[in-house]
Design a protein around this motif. Structure first.
Motif, short mmCIF file in Angstrom:
data_model
loop_
_atom_site.label_atom_id
_atom_site.label_comp_id
_atom_site.label_asym_id
_atom_site.label_seq_id
_atom_site.Cartn_x
_atom_site.Cartn_y
_atom_site.Cartn_z
N GLU A 72 0.78 -1.33 0.06
CA GLU A 72 0.10 -0.01 0.03
C GLU A 72 0.88 1.26 0.04
O GLU A 72 1.77 1.34 0.91
CB GLU A 72 -0.95 -0.10 1.13
CG GLU A 72 -1.83 -1.22 1.22
CD GLU A 72 -2.58 -1.53 2.50
OE1 GLU A 72 -3.78 -2.05 2.40
OE2 GLU A 72 -1.99 -0.93 3.49
N VAL A 73 0.66 2.00 -1.22
CA VAL A 73 1.59 3.19 -1.18
C VAL A 73 0.89 4.30 -1.01
O VAL A 73 -0.20 4.78 -1.79
CB VAL A 73 2.37 3.14 -2.64
CG1 VAL A 73 3.19 4.53 -2.92
CG2 VAL A 73 3.08 1.91 -2.97
N GLU A 74 1.37 5.35 0.04
CA GLU A 74 0.72 6.44 0.40
C GLU A 74 0.32 7.20 -0.78
O GLU A 74 -0.94 7.88 -0.80
CB GLU A 74 1.38 7.01 1.39
CG GLU A 74 0.67 8.26 2.25
CD GLU A 74 1.40 8.50 3.33
OE1 GLU A 74 1.92 9.79 3.32
OE2 GLU A 74 1.69 7.69 4.34
N ALA A 75 1.32 7.59 -1.72
CA ALA A 75 0.94 8.72 -2.73
C ALA A 75 0.10 8.08 -3.69
O ALA A 75 -0.33 9.03 -4.54
CB ALA A 75 2.47 8.99 -3.15
N GLU A 135 6.19 -0.82 7.95
CA GLU A 135 6.12 0.45 7.28
C GLU A 135 7.28 0.54 6.72
O GLU A 135 8.34 0.07 7.15
CB GLU A 135 5.66 1.37 8.40
CG GLU A 135 4.35 1.26 8.84
CD GLU A 135 4.30 2.24 9.94
OE1 GLU A 135 5.07 2.89 10.50
OE2 GLU A 135 2.97 2.53 10.41
N GLY A 136 7.59 1.31 5.59
CA GLY A 136 8.90 1.86 4.90
C GLY A 136 8.50 2.91 3.87
O GLY A 136 7.50 3.55 3.92
N GLU A 137 9.31 2.54 2.75
CA GLU A 137 9.22 3.38 1.59
C GLU A 137 9.77 2.70 0.59
O GLU A 137 10.41 1.79 0.67
CB GLU A 137 9.89 4.76 2.07
CG GLU A 137 11.65 4.51 2.09
CD GLU A 137 12.34 5.84 2.43
OE1 GLU A 137 13.11 6.10 1.58
OE2 GLU A 137 11.90 6.68 3.43
N PRO A 152 12.94 -5.94 -3.76
CA PRO A 152 14.01 -5.11 -4.10
C PRO A 152 13.70 -3.60 -4.09
O PRO A 152 14.64 -2.78 -4.10
CB PRO A 152 14.14 -5.62 -5.70
CG PRO A 152 13.71 -6.81 -5.72
CD PRO A 152 12.51 -6.84 -4.76
N ILE A 153 12.53 -3.33 -3.77
CA ILE A 153 12.16 -1.83 -3.99
C ILE A 153 11.62 -1.41 -2.70
O ILE A 153 11.34 -0.25 -2.29
CB ILE A 153 11.38 -1.37 -5.05
CG1 ILE A 153 10.03 -1.91 -5.09
CG2 ILE A 153 11.87 -1.37 -6.61
CD1 ILE A 153 9.03 -1.16 -6.11
N PHE A 154 11.58 -2.11 -1.61
CA PHE A 154 10.74 -1.85 -0.17
C PHE A 154 11.93 -1.75 0.71
O PHE A 154 12.52 -2.80 1.05
CB PHE A 154 9.91 -2.83 0.03
CG PHE A 154 9.21 -2.16 1.52
CD1 PHE A 154 8.09 -1.61 1.32
CD2 PHE A 154 9.46 -2.96 2.66
CE1 PHE A 154 7.53 -1.15 2.64
CE2 PHE A 154 8.95 -2.57 3.77
CZ PHE A 154 7.81 -1.89 3.81
N LEU A 155 12.04 -0.39 1.37
CA LEU A 155 12.77 -0.15 2.33
C LEU A 155 12.18 0.01 3.59
O LEU A 155 11.35 0.81 3.82
CB LEU A 155 13.53 1.07 2.18
CG LEU A 155 14.89 1.58 2.98
CD1 LEU A 155 16.21 0.47 2.70
CD2 LEU A 155 15.40 3.06 2.55
N PRO A 156 12.40 -1.03 4.52
CA PRO A 156 11.73 -0.92 5.81
C PRO A 156 12.09 0.05 6.69
O PRO A 156 13.43 0.48 6.62
CB PRO A 156 12.04 -2.67 6.55
CG PRO A 156 13.01 -3.09 5.66
CD PRO A 156 13.11 -2.45 4.47
N LYS A 157 11.23 0.75 7.57
CA LYS A 157 11.68 1.70 8.29
C LYS A 157 12.75 1.31 9.22
O LYS A 157 12.71 0.33 9.83
CB LYS A 157 10.26 2.22 9.12
CG LYS A 157 10.40 3.30 9.99
CD LYS A 157 8.97 3.59 10.77
CE LYS A 157 8.96 4.86 11.42
NZ LYS A 157 7.87 5.11 12.07
#
Length: 190
Positions: A72-75, A135-137, A152-157
């Protein structure tokens, strides 16, 4: 105790097998002779997990659990969400999904995202649900070669490495699936 994990995704089975106590024998869909694709027609992650668990219980009679996961992406107002696996089309191509997401986020500064896993358990004619969130970005580039899906594109908080760069032992402790499985295990062993 024998429990069916309603998936044929080898990567998911590997992750969960590392977490489940030895007192629980984990069976895959292949182990029970289920070759068909289990329907996932709900518009929610919870609904898909429950639908898959119900399918195995009703058609095969096994106590089981099923999961569904969404990024789930906020933007993007929660997209791809329940459609994460098919984000770039019915082929369920992880690279195509990541490429589409990276393209859509190209001009966004807000890259906040979360993975959400819901596990539906059907045990002794009762239903239970367990939810894990990480959560992450979203990174700007793919990094790492471990894991699967959007790893490969999910960076955990609070981490400097993507899921695809982290060892499985660390990923299992902090991931959405790891958190949901921990709740499942706690329920099964108390």
């Amino acid at each position: 105790m024998k429990l069916v994990f309603a998936t044929n995704n080898f990567n998911k089975i590997k992750e969960v097998q590392a977490l489940i106590p030895k007192t629980i024998q984990l069976l895959s869909l292949r182990d029970i002779g289920c070759e068909e694709d289990i329907p996932e027609t709900s518009n929610t992650i919870e609904g898909n997990a429950q639908q898959k668990a119900n399918y195995i219980k009703e058609k095969y009679g096994y106590d089981c659990f099923a999961d569904d996961t969404g990024l789930e992406v906020e933007a993007l107002q929660g997209a791809p969400g329940v459609y994460s696996a098919r984000y770039a089309g019915e082929a369920k191509d992880a690279d195509a999904n990541m490429n589409k997401l990276l393209l859509e986020l190209d001009n966004h500064k807000n890259r906040n995202a979360q993975f959400k896993t819901v596990i539906a358990l059907e045990l002794n004619n009762t239903s239970h649900m367990f939810t894990g969130i990480c959560e992450g970005e979203i990174t700007k580039n793919k990094r790492g070669n471990k894991g699967f899906g959007y790893d490969p594109i999910f960076l955990p908080k609070d981490y400097e490495k993507t899921f695809a760069e982290l060892p499985l032992s660390i990923k299992n402790k902090i991931s959405h699936r790891g958190k949901a499985i921990a709740q499942l295990i706690s329920y099964l062993t108390t």
